[in-house]
Design an enzyme around this catalytic site. Structure first.
Site, PDB file in Angstrom:
ATOM      1  N   GLU A  80    -105.646 -49.681  15.341  1.00  0.00           N
ATOM      2  CA  GLU A  80    -105.816 -48.247  15.153  1.00  0.00           C
ATOM      3  C   GLU A  80    -106.382 -47.922  13.770  1.00  0.00           C
ATOM      4  OE1 GLU A  80    -102.614 -44.499  14.863  1.00  0.00           O
ATOM      5  OE2 GLU A  80    -101.931 -46.585  14.985  1.00  0.00           O
ATOM      6  N   ASP A 178     -96.990 -58.104   0.699  1.00  0.00           N
ATOM      7  CA  ASP A 178     -98.126 -57.873  -0.199  1.00  0.00           C
ATOM      8  C   ASP A 178     -98.212 -56.374  -0.479  1.00  0.00           C
ATOM      9  OD1 ASP A 178    -100.341 -58.364  -1.779  1.00  0.00           O
ATOM     10  OD2 ASP A 178    -101.750 -58.471  -0.107  1.00  0.00           O
TER      11      ASP A 178
END
Length: 268
Positions: A80, A178
């Site tokens: 998406e 991260d």
């Protein structure tokens, strides 16, 4: 039309109408695509697209926002499009609540069911029930052969004493892995998605340390995230050391000073 876009369209079972390069990280390739039936998506390549797709699904499964994965194969995955306005300044409370939700999802051990990598830098994720040992072996000592010898010696000294610096068994929270500001998408005062994960289960403070690497979350983030255990500020340098080492290996000597400052701060 490039091969990445064509593969994404094939995975979605549609015909490609248009594509354009999409701003991504320095270690990844992305394109946005539009199909003739009006659907649009982001296509991301890389060495382990199925693994990254599963990580995004894990984040969504926790209740934290992340792009929906539409399809994946061994070459690319399709997800998406998540909109963002490029600024986090008004969204820190929303981000804090989202990271709290992410970290409330827990596992039974530290690690992940497969290894991962940032480019050429491996991220070993073997399961462990000993958090200081996991951090020492899988996030610090594994860098030794790839960094200057004097830094490697200081890392070894730090690793030997981690049992006295880190909690033995903190909650095994689902980590983004991260979580720097560039991997947080927001619009206005609302987070819209966490992207580019390197997930594993570990101490939630790891993600918080990463957020400080190139910025500062601020008071609104911590008010929404919740109270931290005593000693957080001392542990943050230990957890920041790993991304500093990754940057040293990926991008060169410009990051050596950061590694040295963290080791100085830790007294090794």
């Amino acid at each position: 039309m490039n091969a990445l876009a064509e593969e994404g369209a094939r995975l979605l079972g549609g015909s490609l109408s248009s594509s354009r390069s999409f701003a991504g990280g320095s270690l990844s390739h992305l394109v946005s695509i539009e199909l003739t039936d009006g659907r649009s998506a982001i296509v991301k390549g890389g060495p382990t697209p199925r693994a990254e797709a599963r990580m995004l699904e894990a984040i969504r499964g926790s209740g934290a926002p992340a792009p929906e994965v539409f399809a994946a194969d061994d070459t690319v995955f399709v997800m998406e499009i998540v909109e963002g306005d490029g600024s986090l300044s008004r969204a820190w409370a929303s981000i804090g609540a989202a990271v709290r939700t992410l970290h409330a999802a827990t596992g039974e051990s530290y690690g992940w069911d497969c290894d991962f990598a940032f480019g050429a830098v491996e991220i070993p994720n073997g399961w462990s029930n000993d958090w200081p040992r996991f951090w020492a072996e899988n996030r610090l000592l594994n860098n030794g052969p790839h960094i200057p010898g004097n830094l490697a010696s200081r890392i070894e000294k730090l690793a030997k004493g981690l049992a006295d610096r880190l909690p033995a068994a903190p909650g095994a929270s689902l980590l983004h892995g991260d979580l720097w500001s560039g991997n947080v998408m927001a619009s206005g005062d609302r987070i819209t998605g966490l992207i580019d994960p390197a997930c594993y289960y570990g101490h939630g403070e790891v993600d918080l340390a990463m957020l400080h690497l190139f910025g500062s979350p601020g008071a609104a983030f911590y008010a929404a995230y919740g109270e931290l255990d005593p000693g957080y500020e001392d542990r943050r340098a230990i957890y920041t050391l790993w991304p500093a080492l990754v940057h040293l290996r990926l991008f060169g000597s410009g990051y050596r000073g950061l590694v040295e400052r963290l080791l100085d701060q830790l007294g090794v």
